[in-house]
Design an enzyme around this catalytic site. Structure first.
Site, short mmCIF file in Angstrom:
data_model
loop_
_atom_site.label_atom_id
_atom_site.label_comp_id
_atom_site.label_asym_id
_atom_site.label_seq_id
_atom_site.Cartn_x
_atom_site.Cartn_y
_atom_site.Cartn_z
N CYS A 10 5.12 7.53 -0.85
CA CYS A 10 6.45 7.38 -0.28
C CYS A 10 7.40 8.46 -0.82
CB CYS A 10 6.96 5.96 -0.53
SG CYS A 10 8.30 5.49 0.56
N HIS B 276 2.21 2.30 1.29
CA HIS B 276 2.11 1.80 -0.08
C HIS B 276 0.82 1.01 -0.34
CE1 HIS B 276 6.27 2.71 -1.36
NE2 HIS B 276 6.55 2.54 -0.08
N GLU C 190 -0.44 0.40 -3.08
CA GLU C 190 -0.26 -0.39 -4.31
C GLU C 190 0.32 -1.77 -4.03
OE1 GLU C 190 1.70 1.98 -3.31
OE2 GLU C 190 3.77 1.74 -3.96
#
Lengths: 80, 233
Positions: free
Chosen positions: B86, B206, B208
């Site tokens: 990002c 994302h 994660e």
């Protein structure tokens, strides 16, 4: 020495902000508004230098930080 | 794997990233403040998401010139592994560590939604746990994720297999002009790109944020598992 750096998206790079503003202008009745583009103006004052030096310094600033040359062009004005 | 996360003023996704890294390494990663320049002994540096320096000038532009990024450039030159997610991806392009740039989303809106990514190259430290063509779900949240590059750069990226991920439909169809599967309007639906040596990867979504059943899935976990494997090997 006053310097003005104008940063604009390159021709051909999509400018959705400009497009949206163009639409809004048409809504307001400004039907002759064409090709609306949005950019940035950065004004600064450079100490102890000639107009020529100011232009050169601003050029370095534009290349290194003020503009992203992948997507933007810049123009420098040193008002007399 | 010794990992660290760089934190700039305005970074806000470092804790999600720390969770993901801890999940695969068992150790909390080091947090590195933007003034620090000591990256000795690290295997992986992560630039997480957020709004570094308030997105002033352009997303990632100020962060690209912060003290820590000088050290990150040296780390990259030595062959270190770097992941930028990002805002981290924006910082990597602004600092010249990855080619191209990220423009305002094509429809101008900040997007916060799930998307699907298709793995385009499975021979990299970031993608080795997948097979080329695999599709996985991942959240995205950004206002400036519309990837672009000049024609010569694009041709080189495509030719050298440096597109890591593309936005796709859930069934793996890639269609650049389809807002449903390529929501930010990225050129060639590019969601993630790689450096020449495949050790730097930048991506807008994302992974994660999907690494634990408690988050609603583990779809992003293979990226981190693959990294540990690649770096330890």
């Amino acid at each position: 020495m006053k310097v003005r750096v104008t940063v604009m998206l390159k021709d051909g790079v999509l400018d959705p902000q400009g497009k949206a503003i163009g639409h809004a202008l048409h809504t307001l009745g400004f039907n002759n508004a064409q090709d609306v583009r949005v950019g940035k103006v950065i004004e600064l004052d450079l100490q102890d230098c000639t107009a020529e030096e100011a232009r050169k310094t601003a050029e370095d600033m534009a290349k290194n930080l003020l503009a992203n040359l992948v997507i933007e062009d810049y123009a420098i004005e040193v008002p007399a | 794997m010794k990992a660290a996360i760089v934190v700039f003023p305005g970074t806000n996704r470092e804790r999600d990233m720390a969770l993901a890294l801890k999940r695969v390494t068992g150790v909390a990663p080091r947090m590195i403040w933007h003034h620090e320049t000591d990256l000795d002994g690290l295997d992986l540096v992560v630039l997480p998401g957020g709004f570094s320096y308030g997105d002033y000038l352009r997303c990632g532009a100020m962060a690209a010139h912060s003290p820590v990024m000088g050290a990150v450039r040296t780390f990259a030159a030595k062959g270190g592994h770097i992941l930028g997610v990002c805002n981290g991806f924006q910082i990597l392009t602004e600092s010249g560590l990855l080619p191209g740039a990220l423009l305002r989303n094509a429809d101008l809106r900040f997007l916060s939604q799930d998307c699907y990514l298709r793995v385009e190259n499975d021979q990299t430290p970031f993608t080795s746990r997948w097979t080329k063509g695999d599709v996985f779900r991942t959240p995205l949240a950004h206002g400036d994720g519309n990837y672009t590059a000049d024609p010569a750069t694009l041709e080189r990226l495509e030719g050298e297999g440096r597109v890591a991920f593309r936005y796709a439909s859930a069934t793996g169809q890639v269609k650049a002009d389809d807002v449903a599967s390529n929501p930010n309007g990225s050129l060639n639906s590019i969601a993630g790109v790689l450096s020449e040596n495949n050790r730097i990867c930048g991506m807008m979504p994302h992974p994660e944020d999907l690494v634990d059943p408690l988050m609603g899935g583990e779809d992003g976990l293979p990226l981190f598992e693959g990294l540990v494997e690649a770096v330890v090997r």
